[in-house]
Each structure stands twice: as structure tokens, then as C-alpha cells.
Design a protein around this motif. Structure first.
Motif, mmCIF file in Angstrom:
data_model
loop_
_atom_site.group_PDB
_atom_site.id
_atom_site.type_symbol
_atom_site.label_atom_id
_atom_site.label_comp_id
_atom_site.label_asym_id
_atom_site.label_seq_id
_atom_site.Cartn_x
_atom_site.Cartn_y
_atom_site.Cartn_z
ATOM 1 N N LEU A 182 -40.532 -27.636 -19.128
ATOM 2 C CA LEU A 182 -40.208 -28.833 -19.908
ATOM 3 C C LEU A 182 -38.946 -29.497 -19.365
ATOM 4 N N ALA A 183 -37.921 -28.697 -19.082
ATOM 5 C CA ALA A 183 -36.678 -29.249 -18.537
ATOM 6 C C ALA A 183 -36.932 -29.955 -17.215
ATOM 7 N N LEU B 183 -25.745 -38.916 -19.294
ATOM 8 C CA LEU B 183 -25.524 -37.596 -18.701
ATOM 9 C C LEU B 183 -25.973 -37.561 -17.247
ATOM 10 N N VAL B 184 -27.191 -38.035 -16.982
ATOM 11 C CA VAL B 184 -27.742 -37.956 -15.631
ATOM 12 C C VAL B 184 -27.011 -38.905 -14.691
ATOM 13 N N LEU B 185 -26.818 -40.142 -15.115
ATOM 14 C CA LEU B 185 -26.195 -41.127 -14.236
ATOM 15 C C LEU B 185 -24.757 -40.760 -13.911
ATOM 16 N N LEU C 221 -29.228 -29.948 -14.456
ATOM 17 C CA LEU C 221 -29.252 -30.792 -15.647
ATOM 18 C C LEU C 221 -30.342 -30.442 -16.651
ATOM 19 N N GLY C 222 -31.226 -29.501 -16.296
ATOM 20 C CA GLY C 222 -32.354 -29.205 -17.168
ATOM 21 C C GLY C 222 -31.957 -28.830 -18.584
ATOM 22 N N ARG D 146 -34.491 -31.009 -6.642
ATOM 23 C CA ARG D 146 -34.529 -29.679 -7.263
ATOM 24 C C ARG D 146 -33.155 -29.236 -7.753
ATOM 25 N N ALA D 147 -32.115 -29.543 -7.000
ATOM 26 C CA ALA D 147 -30.777 -29.129 -7.407
ATOM 27 C C ALA D 147 -30.374 -29.789 -8.718
ATOM 28 N N TRP D 148 -30.742 -31.063 -8.879
ATOM 29 C CA TRP D 148 -30.395 -31.763 -10.113
ATOM 30 C C TRP D 148 -31.226 -31.260 -11.281
ATOM 31 N N ILE D 149 -32.454 -30.886 -11.026
ATOM 32 C CA ILE D 149 -33.275 -30.307 -12.095
ATOM 33 C C ILE D 149 -32.656 -28.995 -12.561
ATOM 34 N N ASP D 150 -32.216 -28.174 -11.615
ATOM 35 C CA ASP D 150 -31.582 -26.904 -11.965
ATOM 36 C C ASP D 150 -30.289 -27.126 -12.749
#
Length: 217
Positions: free
Chosen positions: A29-30, A73-75, A94-95, A88-92
Motif C-alpha cells: 500500500l505504501a 511531505l513528498v515535494l 516516504l512510504g 525505489r529509494a523514495w518509496i522506501d
């Protein structure tokens, strides 16, 4: 386009009303939420994805888009990071925080409500419930309608479907939509994405595949 629309939509499409929680494993989901939020920001030009699949803030960028906690948060995380990193690094990274931000936003908007229930051992555990059924079901209803009538697809709808397909969870659209049909339409849509969105989808699919393998172990 509201800058939390896609992430909120993915969360609601994946939400299992009977269980009071997401129908997806938290890591998967994240992954979908970060992918959707990145896509929102790429679509308005606040972010881009380079040929090496690294996410970069646009320089010079557009006026900062209005958005809620998730978009901010993301920006802010990407814009203030001195080095560029792959999807992938950002998913890890910020998930978890993004999952909390999206859930909080939907509660604050009155779409969901935080409740609790007793376990078999008598302990109380948190649970989400739908407070506004039309709003909670709208993203899934709209996406299923577009799949049945492909000429009505919007960019938001195409990206949401691409995120779902990248996660490999087309089952979320059943029983109204066949998995193979959803997958085929997602592939067709991706062929028409601008390069940054296409690169983002590729990075998301790669990450989701790795997450899915880990979940099954």
C-alpha cells in the motif's frame, strides 16, 4: 488537479470496508501511495524523473502547487535533498510517513473515521470506518466506469489504473472489472504517458515486484 487526489484515491480503492483496514499489505500500500503522489507532482511539473529513473525537483520549477500534508511531505523531501535518488529509494523513505499523512487527511476530510474494536483478548485496537460512503467509493466507481468506457479516461484515471497495474493488484477492481481487461488498458495508457510518467511507472513496477516477493516469503 488537487495534489493529494491520486494518493487518496488509491488508498480508498484499496480500502476493505468490512475489515476496517486496507486490503493490501502495508508495504505494498505504501508503495502505491508514494507512486501515486509522485505521479501527481510529476503531472503538474513540480517533479520529474530522469532517464536513470531518479526523481528530481524541477529547476527552475513552477510555482509550488497547492496541496495537503501528503503533497507537501513528498515535494519538500525531494526538493531539499542535495542528491537525486531513484523511485525505489523514495518509496522506501516516504512510504510510512505518507501512509500516515493520507490516512490523516481522509479522516480530517470526514471521509473516514477512526474507531476501535475489541479483540478476542479484550484489548482495544484501532479501526477505520467509512464516514462518507459516496466520497469513499467515488474513486473506485469513477475508475471502473472509465474502464468500461475507455473513451472517457482522464489522465488521473489512466495514472491511477497504471499504479494499480504496477502493483499487480487489479483484483481490487473485481468483480465489476476483469483483471485482464484492466491490465491491458493500463498497458495501452502507459504507452501514451509523457516520458517522466513512463519512467516513474517503470520504477514503481520494479519496486512493487520486489515488495510482493518479500510479502510472500
Amino acid at each position: 488537479m488537487e495534489q493529494d487526489a491520486l494518493a487518496n484515491g488509491v488508498f480508498l480503492i484499496a480500502f476493505d470496508e468490512a475489515a476496517g483496514r486496507s486490503g493490501l499489505a502495508p508495504d505494498l500500500l505504501a508503495c502505491g501511495l508514494v507512486g501515486a503522489q509522485l505521479a501527481d507532482l510529476v503531472a503538474v511539473g513540480a517533479l520529474s524523473v530522469d532517464p536513470e529513473h531518479r526523481v528530481v525537483a524541477t529547476r527552475p520549477g513552477p510555482t509550488r502547487p497547492a496541496g495537503g500534508e501528503a503533497a507537501t511531505l513528498v515535494l519538500d523531501s525531494i526538493a531539499h535533498e542535495p542528491r537525486s535518488h531513484p523511485v525505489r529509494a523514495w518509496i522506501d523513505a516516504l512510504g510510512g510517513p505518507l501512509l500516515d499523512a493520507v490516512r490523516n487527511d481522509l479522516v480530517q476530510r470526514g471521509v473516514l473515521v477512526q474507531t476501535s474494536e475489541r479483540s478476542l483478548l479484550g484489548r482495544r485496537r484501532p479501526r477505520l470506518a467509512i464516514a462518507d460512503p459516496p466520497a469513499a467509493r467515488a474513486p473506485g466507481t469513477a475508475l471502473r466506469s472509465m474502464i468500461r468506457h475507455p473513451a472517457t479516461f482522464t489522465l488521473d484515471g489512466a495514472v491511477t489504473l497504471a499504479v494499480i497495474a504496477a502493483l499487480g493488484v487489479e483484483r481490487l477492481l473485481e468483480p465489476e472489472v476483469d483483471r485482464a481487461t484492466a491490465r491491458s488498458l493500463a498497458q495501452d495508457a502507459a504507452q501514451h504517458f509523457p516520458e517522466p510518467l513512463a519512467r516513474l511507472q517503470a520504477g514503481l513496477a520494479e519496486t512493487a515486484a520486489a515488495v510482493s516477493v518479500a510479502v510472500r516469503r
